[in-house]
Design a protein around this motif. Structure first.
Motif, PDB file in Angstrom:
ATOM      1  N   TYR B 111      47.456   9.865 -52.635  1.00 30.11           N
ATOM      2  CA  TYR B 111      48.891  10.276 -53.298  1.00 30.11           C
ATOM      3  C   TYR B 111      49.245   9.203 -54.074  1.00 30.11           C
ATOM      4  O   TYR B 111      49.727   9.520 -55.577  1.00 30.11           O
ATOM      5  CB  TYR B 111      49.822  10.518 -52.424  1.00 30.11           C
ATOM      6  CG  TYR B 111      51.411  11.003 -52.868  1.00 30.11           C
ATOM      7  CD1 TYR B 111      51.461  12.283 -52.813  1.00 30.11           C
ATOM      8  CD2 TYR B 111      52.169  10.158 -53.094  1.00 30.11           C
ATOM      9  CE1 TYR B 111      52.579  12.959 -53.465  1.00 30.11           C
ATOM     10  CE2 TYR B 111      53.184  10.731 -53.664  1.00 30.11           C
ATOM     11  CZ  TYR B 111      53.553  11.907 -53.694  1.00 30.11           C
ATOM     12  OH  TYR B 111      54.728  12.345 -54.327  1.00 30.11           O
ATOM     13  N   ASP B 112      49.540   7.891 -53.548  1.00 27.65           N
ATOM     14  CA  ASP B 112      50.128   6.818 -54.832  1.00 27.65           C
ATOM     15  C   ASP B 112      49.297   6.652 -55.889  1.00 27.65           C
ATOM     16  O   ASP B 112      49.773   6.090 -56.727  1.00 27.65           O
ATOM     17  CB  ASP B 112      50.119   5.494 -53.787  1.00 27.65           C
ATOM     18  CG  ASP B 112      51.440   5.837 -52.597  1.00 27.65           C
ATOM     19  OD1 ASP B 112      52.165   6.677 -52.930  1.00 27.65           O
ATOM     20  OD2 ASP B 112      51.368   4.966 -52.048  1.00 27.65           O
ATOM     21  N   ALA B 115      50.226   9.373 -58.427  1.00 35.33           N
ATOM     22  CA  ALA B 115      51.697   9.030 -58.461  1.00 35.33           C
ATOM     23  C   ALA B 115      51.909   7.775 -59.337  1.00 35.33           C
ATOM     24  O   ALA B 115      52.953   7.731 -59.970  1.00 35.33           O
ATOM     25  CB  ALA B 115      52.707   9.174 -57.336  1.00 35.33           C
ATOM     26  N   LEU B 118      52.983   7.963 -62.861  1.00 36.65           N
ATOM     27  CA  LEU B 118      54.345   8.885 -63.045  1.00 36.65           C
ATOM     28  C   LEU B 118      55.334   7.709 -62.754  1.00 36.65           C
ATOM     29  O   LEU B 118      56.385   7.680 -63.330  1.00 36.65           O
ATOM     30  CB  LEU B 118      54.424   9.941 -62.219  1.00 36.65           C
ATOM     31  CG  LEU B 118      53.368  11.025 -62.303  1.00 36.65           C
ATOM     32  CD1 LEU B 118      53.486  11.935 -61.252  1.00 36.65           C
ATOM     33  CD2 LEU B 118      53.557  11.574 -63.788  1.00 36.65           C
ATOM     34  N   ARG B 119      55.185   6.991 -61.598  1.00 36.64           N
ATOM     35  CA  ARG B 119      56.327   6.250 -61.319  1.00 36.64           C
ATOM     36  C   ARG B 119      56.321   4.813 -62.197  1.00 36.64           C
ATOM     37  O   ARG B 119      57.687   4.433 -62.399  1.00 36.64           O
ATOM     38  CB  ARG B 119      55.927   5.513 -59.798  1.00 36.64           C
ATOM     39  CG  ARG B 119      55.888   6.649 -58.636  1.00 36.64           C
ATOM     40  CD  ARG B 119      55.710   5.772 -57.485  1.00 36.64           C
ATOM     41  NE  ARG B 119      55.981   6.931 -56.572  1.00 36.64           N
ATOM     42  CZ  ARG B 119      55.089   6.985 -55.431  1.00 36.64           C
ATOM     43  NH1 ARG B 119      54.123   5.999 -54.989  1.00 36.64           N
ATOM     44  NH2 ARG B 119      55.212   7.776 -54.257  1.00 36.64           N
ATOM     45  N   LYS B 123      59.434   7.936 -63.338  1.00 37.36           N
ATOM     46  CA  LYS B 123      59.858   9.138 -62.666  1.00 37.36           C
ATOM     47  C   LYS B 123      60.132   8.720 -61.278  1.00 37.36           C
ATOM     48  O   LYS B 123      59.636   8.260 -60.685  1.00 37.36           O
ATOM     49  CB  LYS B 123      58.618  10.119 -62.673  1.00 37.36           C
ATOM     50  CG  LYS B 123      58.365  10.776 -63.976  1.00 37.36           C
ATOM     51  CD  LYS B 123      58.160  12.440 -64.032  1.00 37.36           C
ATOM     52  CE  LYS B 123      58.149  12.921 -65.396  1.00 37.36           C
ATOM     53  NZ  LYS B 123      57.639  12.263 -66.411  1.00 37.36           N
ATOM     54  N   ILE B 129      57.191  14.560 -58.635  1.00 37.11           N
ATOM     55  CA  ILE B 129      55.949  13.871 -58.476  1.00 37.11           C
ATOM     56  C   ILE B 129      54.878  14.716 -57.374  1.00 37.11           C
ATOM     57  O   ILE B 129      53.908  14.661 -57.807  1.00 37.11           O
ATOM     58  CB  ILE B 129      56.328  12.457 -57.828  1.00 37.11           C
ATOM     59  CG1 ILE B 129      57.009  11.514 -58.920  1.00 37.11           C
ATOM     60  CG2 ILE B 129      55.103  11.839 -57.644  1.00 37.11           C
ATOM     61  CD1 ILE B 129      57.523  10.325 -58.472  1.00 37.11           C
ATOM     62  N   ASP B 130      55.539  15.120 -56.392  1.00 34.00           N
ATOM     63  CA  ASP B 130      54.848  15.788 -55.503  1.00 34.00           C
ATOM     64  C   ASP B 130      53.794  16.959 -56.358  1.00 34.00           C
ATOM     65  O   ASP B 130      52.757  17.281 -56.115  1.00 34.00           O
ATOM     66  CB  ASP B 130      55.796  16.677 -54.647  1.00 34.00           C
ATOM     67  CG  ASP B 130      56.131  15.703 -53.372  1.00 34.00           C
ATOM     68  OD1 ASP B 130      55.596  14.466 -53.351  1.00 34.00           O
ATOM     69  OD2 ASP B 130      56.950  16.069 -52.557  1.00 34.00           O
ATOM     70  N   ARG B 132      53.456  17.322 -59.318  1.00 36.22           N
ATOM     71  CA  ARG B 132      52.405  17.176 -60.382  1.00 36.22           C
ATOM     72  C   ARG B 132      51.058  16.331 -59.904  1.00 36.22           C
ATOM     73  O   ARG B 132      50.103  16.671 -60.256  1.00 36.22           O
ATOM     74  CB  ARG B 132      52.918  15.851 -61.525  1.00 36.22           C
ATOM     75  CG  ARG B 132      52.319  15.233 -62.379  1.00 36.22           C
ATOM     76  CD  ARG B 132      52.291  16.140 -63.635  1.00 36.22           C
ATOM     77  NE  ARG B 132      51.362  15.661 -64.620  1.00 36.22           N
ATOM     78  CZ  ARG B 132      50.686  16.657 -65.194  1.00 36.22           C
ATOM     79  NH1 ARG B 132      50.927  17.888 -65.238  1.00 36.22           N
ATOM     80  NH2 ARG B 132      49.498  16.408 -66.110  1.00 36.22           N
ATOM     81  N   VAL B 133      51.370  15.753 -58.556  1.00 32.00           N
ATOM     82  CA  VAL B 133      50.166  15.131 -58.116  1.00 32.00           C
ATOM     83  C   VAL B 133      49.496  16.229 -57.419  1.00 32.00           C
ATOM     84  O   VAL B 133      48.122  16.281 -57.581  1.00 32.00           O
ATOM     85  CB  VAL B 133      50.624  14.217 -56.598  1.00 32.00           C
ATOM     86  CG1 VAL B 133      49.461  14.175 -55.872  1.00 32.00           C
ATOM     87  CG2 VAL B 133      51.216  12.981 -57.047  1.00 32.00           C
ATOM     88  N   ARG B 169      44.076  10.815 -61.678  1.00 33.99           N
ATOM     89  CA  ARG B 169      45.301   9.845 -62.060  1.00 33.99           C
ATOM     90  C   ARG B 169      45.470   9.590 -63.468  1.00 33.99           C
ATOM     91  O   ARG B 169      46.787   9.479 -64.135  1.00 33.99           O
ATOM     92  CB  ARG B 169      44.838   8.442 -61.592  1.00 33.99           C
ATOM     93  CG  ARG B 169      45.508   7.062 -61.659  1.00 33.99           C
ATOM     94  CD  ARG B 169      45.133   6.087 -60.974  1.00 33.99           C
ATOM     95  NE  ARG B 169      43.915   5.451 -61.877  1.00 33.99           N
ATOM     96  CZ  ARG B 169      43.225   4.403 -61.434  1.00 33.99           C
ATOM     97  NH1 ARG B 169      43.383   3.850 -60.045  1.00 33.99           N
ATOM     98  NH2 ARG B 169      42.102   4.167 -61.904  1.00 33.99           N
ATOM     99  N   ALA B 172      47.427  12.590 -64.995  1.00 37.59           N
ATOM    100  CA  ALA B 172      48.750  12.785 -64.269  1.00 37.59           C
ATOM    101  C   ALA B 172      49.886  12.554 -65.321  1.00 37.59           C
ATOM    102  O   ALA B 172      50.935  12.959 -65.269  1.00 37.59           O
ATOM    103  CB  ALA B 172      48.802  11.792 -63.012  1.00 37.59           C
TER     104      ALA B 172
END
Lengths: 647, 260
Positions: B111-112, B115, B118-119, B123, B129-130, B132-133, B169, B172
């Motif tokens: 997940y990370d 994400a 995005l982070r 975001k 984020i959920d 989009r992932v 990734r 994303a």
């Protein structure tokens, strides 16, 4: 063909046939020997440590048993109250003096500033002055040679003029609390002074008088408080006398028992030699010597204790007097004092008084239940070592080997060192590895690693000469008065030691953290860059988390280095064997302490070989060894996990 | 150099007389090439021909290498010369994503990993984020395999899965262009097939540039092919033409397997 394929040897002359035995085996044996020797040495160290240390507990148990049987323990139960009472009185006294001094701070500063000016001038003109003194004293009747007197006087005058102008050293001390006229008058008087005059200048005398008057003024409204303190302090007189008298008695018992034991040991040694003798005459001589060796009777502990235990009633009365004094002081104490510091001491007293009262109440039941024949268990001995709060050696009364003060000292110093070395070491590693350019890298890395090359005794010297003095001078400044623990009483303390150890741990933490960061595959950083991360985002969100176990291992190894370091703490930590006073909050860091390593280095050279003290130091060594072993083991585990994580 | 006339008005990437060197060593010589959007362009050529270097110029990831520099010409992405000093490099890289030869998920959870992009772009909202992932993982056909272990380490996936995770990734952050540097060279044939299917699917939304050693792969999934040799662009055009009727002798020799 069939016979050669089934044969176990390569046919002679075939190119595959091995020529000679080769030297591989020899090399292998050589290197295996080296590795093996290292392991053997490590095992020997452990065996030796354990063997020397193992004898400690039985021997210490014997000592503790004598401590009990002779009645020293009994007296110590009462002595605890006395010590607590002294501490309580001292708190009140400190509160009192803080309050008085707070009122005279200005007068005190003025007097001190004037004295400093006089001292500066005196120092500057000291050489011609003492020469003049010697010359006039030794001159006799005809007087000193005029020529010499003249030149010395001239020298005096020129130095005096220099000093008045503030030329030597750091210049004339500042006098912010004296008025300009006062300062000018003082300097003028000093300038006009006869070379050999020792009179204090008028201003100094006046200021001292002012200070004394102000002190008298300030203590006047506190007279009631003073009374209360005195009454409280004197309540321990009975107990003090009682402890002194019974203490002498039990000490004599202990000495007698020790002497008897020595004699018995001597006799046994002589008797053991008897079977080895040749002639009857020699044997008779030995036996006679053995018989003569014991001159004392074995001690009858019960009888010896009778006069001490017989005074239980007096102990009870003394205890009651302390309890009564506590009750009175509780009621009579002022509710608060104007000065902040005085108020703090008073508050500490208030906080401690209930605990002290409970202790007083507990004492008599404890003394009545005390039994000199109760054996001291091995478990009690071991826990007495591990949880003992006293490390007292070479005393007349009783030696105690409690590791807690040393352990706490080591721990606090290590904490200070790490809280300095972690940010600096890890920060420098992150900067060097991730952010610095090539030229900076080539400069920073060897420079930091060079720190490791400084001998620790040299660092210790730096700590004493520079850091300790600097810290103390800084702590004297009014602008730093808000720092807990300032001004510092002891120049050498845990903080100075911790700072230096931190300095020593930086290269370890830096190098290993840098390695850990370097081991992070560049593909991670590249991927992060390609996603549009900034440099800092890449460093702190990808690279550092990936290296975290390596960095933690670096910190642990730094901790191992700090805990095991000896020279610096021995020189700089202040070497006071006492559990630091945690009631001072963060000020605890500025107290002196002793450490596990320091105590071994300091005492091992002076203790008799094979004595209980000697063995106690070996047990401290064992403790240290296992702490460092555990730290290193955890660090290796972390590193191992890190490597697996990479695959 | 032989080129077909440009087919679309605004190319996604316009390379003009690009020269590039590592230190004193010139590795790209006067490359000019337009890359059309919403198509797959394949860079082919023998090892050391400069095709990867050119690819890595497009998002300026070569900046990471000390001594590497563009010594002439320009690359325009969306009409802007990316060598300009006031260019926001992070913004460029958000628009131009990259997938590397060796899959390189971060040592974080599945997940990370997705994400992360995005982070770092600020975001914070969890549901955004959920979503989009999940979307990206579905897009690369990983969702069904990993939806129950999103918090598990990305290193637990197979090589092909890890490479698809890297693609997830990359997409994303919604880039316009995806650069792929031999994305399948370390994968087994089955995983390669899956990635190729993914490329064809992604083509609808992204401009893809793929460097490959695998001629069959280039012919299977690219629309345009550019052939490089010794730091020069020898020929480029529609993939079918390059493979069937190359106009330069070196191209013909390479695509027919005479060298490479």
């Amino acid at each position: 063909m069939s016979d050669s394929s089934s044969s176990s040897t390569v046919p002679a002359g075939h190119p595959f046939r091995r020529k000679g035995r080769g030297t591989d085996g020899l090399f292998k044996a050589f290197f295996a020997g080296n590795a093996g020797l290292t392991v053997v040495i490590l095992v020997l160290i452990i065996v030796f440590l354990v063997r020397e240390g193992a004898g400690f507990f039985p021997a210490y148990r014997g000592e503790l048993e004598l401590y009990r049987k002779a009645g020293l323990e009994f007296v110590d139960i009462a002595r605890k109250d006395l010590t607590a009472h002294e501490q309580m009185s001292s708190l009140l006294n400190r509160a009192y003096y803080a309050q008085v001094n707070a009122a005279c701070r200005r007068e005190f500063q003025r007097s001190q500033e004037a004295t400093q000016v006089v001292g500066y001038i005196d120092d500057a003109v000291a050489p011609p002055r003492s020469a003049l003194e010697r010359v006039t004293e030794g001159a006799g009747e005809e007087g000193a040679p005029a020529e010499l007197l003249k030149s010395l006087n001239a020298r005096y005058q020129s130095l005096l003029a220099d000093a008045l102008a503030g030329r030597p050293g750091k210049g004339l001390p500042p006098t912010p609390h004296l008025s300009d006229e006062e300062r000018a008058g003082l300097l003028q008087e000093l300038g006009a002074r006869e070379p050999l005059s020792t009179d204090e200048p008028a201003l100094v005398i006046a200021l001292q008088e002012q200070l004394a008057a102000k002190q008298a003024d300030a203590s006047e409204p506190l007279a009631g408080f003073r009374e209360t303190i005195n009454a409280f302090a004197s309540a321990s007189e009975d107990l003090d006398n009682l402890i002194y008298e019974t203490g002498e008695s039990v000490k004599a018992t202990k000495e007698a028992a020790t002497l008897h034991e020595i004699e018995v040991t001597k006799r046994d040694t002589l008797l053991a030699a008897v079977p080895g003798t040749k002639g009857a005459e020699e044997r008779a001589q030995l036996e006679a010597d053995a018989k003569a060796a014991v001159t004392t009777e074995p001690v009858d502990y019960r009888a010896a204790l009778q006069p001490v235990l017989g005074r239980m009633g007096e102990f009870e009365a003394a205890n009651a007097r302390l309890a009564a004094a506590l009750g009175e002081v509780k009621a009579a104490l002022p509710s608060d004092l104007a000065d902040e510091k005085a108020q703090r001491y008073l508050a500490t007293f208030r906080k401690a008084e209930d605990e002290y009262g409970r202790e007083l109440a507990d004492t008599m039941p404890k003394m009545q239940a005390w039994d000199f024949e109760k054996p001291v268990g091995l478990g009690a001995t071991i826990s007495g070592f591990i949880t003992g709060r006293d490390w007292i050696t070479g005393g007349e009364w009783q030696d105690f080997y409690g590791i807690v003060p040393l352990f706490v000292g080591s721990l606090i110093i290590a904490l200070i060192a790490l809280s300095l070395a972690i940010p600096l070491g890890v920060g420098a590693a992150i900067y060097t590895n991730q952010l610095a350019g090539g030229r900076q890298q080539r400069f920073i890395k060897p420079t930091i690693e060079f720190l490791q090359a400084i001998p620790s005794v040299v660092l210790g010297f730096l700590g004493i000469a520079v850091l300790g003095t600097l810290l103390q001078e800084t702590s004297m400044k009014d602008s730093f008065a808000w720092v807990p623990g300032f001004p510092i009483e002891q120049r050498l303390n845990m903080f100075t030691a911790g700072c230096l150890l931190g300095l020593m741990a930086i290269p370890t933490i830096f190098s290993l953290s840098e390695d850990a960061l370097n081991n992070v595959p560049s593909a991670f950083a590249e991927a992060s860059d390609a996603l549009g991360a900034s440099k800092l985002q890449t460093v702190f969100r990808v690279v550092c988390p990936a290296a975290i176990s390596g960095i933690l291992a670096a910190v642990l190894l730094g901790l191992g280095r700090v805990i095991g370091e000896t020279m610096v703490v021995l020189l700089v930590a202040g070497n006071r064997i006492e559990i630091p006073d945690f009631t001072e909050g963060l000020g605890v860091f500025f107290q002196p302490a002793h450490t596990l390593t320091g105590i071994i280095a300091q005492e091992l050279g002076e203790v008799p070989f094979g004595s209980v003290h000697y063995r106690a130091l070996f047990v401290v060594g064992m403790v240290l060894f296992f702490i460092v072993l555990a730290i290193n083991w955890s660090a290796q585990r972390l590193l191992h996990r890190f490597r697996i994580g990479q695959d | 150099m032989v080129s077909d006339p440009p087919t679309k008005a605004v190319p996604a990437v316009a390379i003009e007389n690009l020269r590039f060197q590592y230190g004193d060593k010139q590795v790209l010589h006067d490359i000019s090439l337009d890359i059309p959007s919403r198509e797959i362009t394949a860079f082919i050529g023998p090892s050391g021909c400069g095709k990867s270097t050119l690819l890595r110029c497009i998002n300026r990831i070569n900046d990471r290498i000390p001594g590497a520099r563009v010594s002439g010409g320009s690359i325009r992405v969306a009409g802007i010369d990316i060598s300009r000093p006031d260019l926001d490099l992070q913004m460029l890289r958000r628009r131009v994503g990259m997938v590397f030869q060796k899959w390189n998920p971060f040592p974080k959870s599945i997940y990370d990993n997705v994400a992360y992009g995005l982070r770092i772009h600020g975001k914070k909202s969890g549901t955004e984020i959920d979503e989009r992932v999940e979307h990206c993982l579905r897009r690369v056909a990983l969702w069904d395999d990993v939806k129950d272990r999103l918090k598990a380490s990305a290193f637990g996936l197979s090589g092909g899965q890890q490479q698809r995770l890297c693609i997830a990734r990359t997409i994303a952050t919604k880039p316009d262009i995806i650069l792929m540097d031999e994305p399948c060279s370390a994968l087994d044939p089955l995983s390669t097939l899956k990635v190729e299917e993914l490329l064809l699917e992604l083509k609808q939304d992204y401009t893809i540039i793929i460097v490959t050693h695998n001629l069959a792969q280039a012919s299977r999934c690219s629309d345009k092919t550019a052939f490089f040799y010794l730091g020069k662009l020898i020929e480029h055009g529609p993939t079918g033409r390059i493979f069937t009727t190359p106009q330069v002798q070196q191209t013909e020799a390479y695509v027919s397997g005479a060298f490479g």
